[in-house]
Design a protein around this motif. Sequence first.
Motif, PDB file in Angstrom:
ATOM      1  N   ARG A   1       0.837  -1.215   0.000  1.00  0.00           N
ATOM      2  CA  ARG A   1       0.000   0.000   0.000  1.00  0.00           C
ATOM      3  C   ARG A   1       0.864   1.255   0.000  1.00  0.00           C
ATOM      4  NH1 ARG A   1      -3.220  -3.389   3.200  1.00  0.00           N
ATOM      5  NH2 ARG A   1      -2.307  -2.667   5.144  1.00  0.00           N
ATOM      6  N   GLU A   2       1.959   1.225   0.751  1.00  0.00           N
ATOM      7  CA  GLU A   2       2.841   2.392   0.815  1.00  0.00           C
ATOM      8  C   GLU A   2       3.580   2.613  -0.504  1.00  0.00           C
ATOM      9  OE1 GLU A   2       4.796   3.722   4.055  1.00  0.00           O
ATOM     10  OE2 GLU A   2       3.336   2.973   5.494  1.00  0.00           O
ATOM     11  N   VAL A   3       3.974   1.533  -1.162  1.00  0.00           N
ATOM     12  CA  VAL A   3       4.652   1.654  -2.448  1.00  0.00           C
ATOM     13  C   VAL A   3       3.682   2.173  -3.513  1.00  0.00           C
ATOM     14  CG1 VAL A   3       5.763   0.326  -4.297  1.00  0.00           C
ATOM     15  CG2 VAL A   3       6.405  -0.077  -1.933  1.00  0.00           C
ATOM     16  N   ALA A   4       2.411   1.866  -3.358  1.00  0.00           N
ATOM     17  CA  ALA A   4       1.414   2.334  -4.322  1.00  0.00           C
ATOM     18  C   ALA A   4       1.291   3.858  -4.318  1.00  0.00           C
ATOM     19  CB  ALA A   4       0.054   1.696  -4.031  1.00  0.00           C
ATOM     20  N   LEU A   5       1.567   4.503  -3.198  1.00  0.00           N
ATOM     21  CA  LEU A   5       1.429   5.963  -3.111  1.00  0.00           C
ATOM     22  C   LEU A   5       2.359   6.695  -4.080  1.00  0.00           C
ATOM     23  CD1 LEU A   5       1.024   6.341   0.746  1.00  0.00           C
ATOM     24  CD2 LEU A   5      -0.769   6.514  -1.000  1.00  0.00           C
ATOM     25  N   PRO A   6       3.673   6.441  -4.051  1.00  0.00           N
ATOM     26  CA  PRO A   6       4.511   7.140  -5.035  1.00  0.00           C
ATOM     27  C   PRO A   6       4.242   6.673  -6.468  1.00  0.00           C
ATOM     28  CG  PRO A   6       5.845   5.667  -3.688  1.00  0.00           C
ATOM     29  CD  PRO A   6       4.478   5.680  -3.092  1.00  0.00           C
ATOM     30  N   ARG A   7       3.832   5.414  -6.635  1.00  0.00           N
ATOM     31  CA  ARG A   7       3.533   4.931  -7.989  1.00  0.00           C
ATOM     32  C   ARG A   7       2.355   5.716  -8.567  1.00  0.00           C
ATOM     33  NH1 ARG A   7       5.228   1.631 -11.359  1.00  0.00           N
ATOM     34  NH2 ARG A   7       6.269   0.106 -10.081  1.00  0.00           N
ATOM     35  N   GLU A   8       1.347   6.007  -7.738  1.00  0.00           N
ATOM     36  CA  GLU A   8       0.178   6.757  -8.195  1.00  0.00           C
ATOM     37  C   GLU A   8       0.545   8.186  -8.570  1.00  0.00           C
ATOM     38  OE1 GLU A   8      -2.527   6.500  -4.921  1.00  0.00           O
ATOM     39  OE2 GLU A   8      -2.915   4.367  -5.250  1.00  0.00           O
ATOM     40  N   ARG A   9       1.639   8.689  -8.015  1.00  0.00           N
ATOM     41  CA  ARG A   9       2.065  10.074  -8.257  1.00  0.00           C
ATOM     42  C   ARG A   9       3.453  10.117  -8.895  1.00  0.00           C
ATOM     43  NH1 ARG A   9      -0.747   9.235  -3.835  1.00  0.00           N
ATOM     44  NH2 ARG A   9      -2.454  10.618  -3.272  1.00  0.00           N
ATOM     45  N   LEU A  10       3.725   9.145  -9.723  1.00  0.00           N
ATOM     46  CA  LEU A  10       5.059   8.986 -10.288  1.00  0.00           C
ATOM     47  C   LEU A  10       5.525  10.223 -11.063  1.00  0.00           C
ATOM     48  CD1 LEU A  10       7.255   6.929 -10.228  1.00  0.00           C
ATOM     49  CD2 LEU A  10       6.258   5.826 -12.207  1.00  0.00           C
TER      50      LEU A  10
ATOM     51  N   ALA B   1       8.862  12.311 -10.001  1.00  0.00           N
ATOM     52  CA  ALA B   1       9.946  12.505 -10.973  1.00  0.00           C
ATOM     53  C   ALA B   1      10.261  13.986 -11.157  1.00  0.00           C
ATOM     54  CB  ALA B   1       9.572  11.861 -12.300  1.00  0.00           C
ATOM     55  N   LEU B   2       9.247  14.833 -11.101  1.00  0.00           N
ATOM     56  CA  LEU B   2       9.477  16.268 -11.247  1.00  0.00           C
ATOM     57  C   LEU B   2      10.303  16.833 -10.096  1.00  0.00           C
ATOM     58  CD1 LEU B   2       6.021  17.556 -12.518  1.00  0.00           C
ATOM     59  CD2 LEU B   2       8.209  17.701 -13.727  1.00  0.00           C
ATOM     60  N   TRP B   3      10.206  16.241  -8.922  1.00  0.00           N
ATOM     61  CA  TRP B   3      10.903  16.732  -7.731  1.00  0.00           C
ATOM     62  C   TRP B   3      12.353  16.285  -7.666  1.00  0.00           C
ATOM     63  CZ3 TRP B   3       6.409  14.775  -4.271  1.00  0.00           C
ATOM     64  CH2 TRP B   3       5.318  15.631  -4.393  1.00  0.00           C
ATOM     65  N   THR B   4      12.777  15.440  -8.583  1.00  0.00           N
ATOM     66  CA  THR B   4      14.134  14.904  -8.526  1.00  0.00           C
ATOM     67  C   THR B   4      15.125  15.892  -9.135  1.00  0.00           C
ATOM     68  OG1 THR B   4      13.767  13.738 -10.603  1.00  0.00           O
ATOM     69  CG2 THR B   4      13.377  12.501  -8.571  1.00  0.00           C
ATOM     70  N   GLU B   5      16.381  15.681  -8.787  1.00  0.00           N
ATOM     71  CA  GLU B   5      17.434  16.581  -9.263  1.00  0.00           C
ATOM     72  C   GLU B   5      17.802  16.275 -10.710  1.00  0.00           C
ATOM     73  OE1 GLU B   5      20.829  16.923  -6.738  1.00  0.00           O
ATOM     74  OE2 GLU B   5      19.611  16.773  -4.932  1.00  0.00           O
ATOM     75  N   ARG B   6      18.291  17.273 -11.373  1.00  0.00           N
ATOM     76  CA  ARG B   6      18.767  17.129 -12.735  1.00  0.00           C
ATOM     77  C   ARG B   6      20.206  16.637 -12.678  1.00  0.00           C
ATOM     78  NH1 ARG B   6      14.197  17.742 -12.106  1.00  0.00           N
ATOM     79  NH2 ARG B   6      12.723  18.901 -13.315  1.00  0.00           N
TER      80      ARG B   6
ATOM     81  N   HIS C   1      14.109   9.913 -14.862  1.00  0.00           N
ATOM     82  CA  HIS C   1      13.844   9.710 -13.437  1.00  0.00           C
ATOM     83  C   HIS C   1      12.596   8.861 -13.245  1.00  0.00           C
ATOM     84  CE1 HIS C   1      16.885  12.011 -11.338  1.00  0.00           C
ATOM     85  NE2 HIS C   1      16.737  12.992 -12.208  1.00  0.00           N
ATOM     86  N   ARG C   2      11.549   9.169 -13.992  1.00  0.00           N
ATOM     87  CA  ARG C   2      10.293   8.419 -13.889  1.00  0.00           C
ATOM     88  C   ARG C   2      10.550   6.935 -14.159  1.00  0.00           C
ATOM     89  NH1 ARG C   2       5.814   6.346 -15.900  1.00  0.00           N
ATOM     90  NH2 ARG C   2       3.791   7.147 -15.287  1.00  0.00           N
ATOM     91  N   GLY C   3      11.305   6.648 -15.209  1.00  0.00           N
ATOM     92  CA  GLY C   3      11.602   5.260 -15.550  1.00  0.00           C
ATOM     93  C   GLY C   3      12.394   4.545 -14.474  1.00  0.00           C
ATOM     94  N   GLN C   4      13.404   5.220 -13.937  1.00  0.00           N
ATOM     95  CA  GLN C   4      14.233   4.612 -12.891  1.00  0.00           C
ATOM     96  C   GLN C   4      13.425   4.378 -11.615  1.00  0.00           C
ATOM     97  OE1 GLN C   4      17.621   7.183 -12.485  1.00  0.00           O
ATOM     98  NE2 GLN C   4      18.533   6.499 -14.397  1.00  0.00           N
TER      99      GLN C   4
END
Length: 73
Positions: free
Chosen positions: A20-29, A33-38, A45-48
């Motif tokens: 259930r906890e892993v589903a949370l970031p998956r639902e907002r992938l 990904a937008l919040w990750t560093e360049r 990032h989304r793919g990784q």
Amino acid sequence: MSGGAETAWLDAEQVPELLREVALPRERLDQVALWTERPRTVEEHRGQIAVRLGIIEDSAREALEIGGGVLVR
């Protein structure tokens, strides 16, 4: 994983909560990904992130099938 990572053991009854906890970031992938560093692109990032979440999900489902727990590092 990186140095200093803590290790936790999840008993079999805790595995559904892990899923259930892993589903949370998956639902907002896309948002995650937008919040990750360049310098990588959002798509990279989304793919990784999706691959890593998939590994966690596969391990948790396998644990459910055999009635076991999961070691989280």
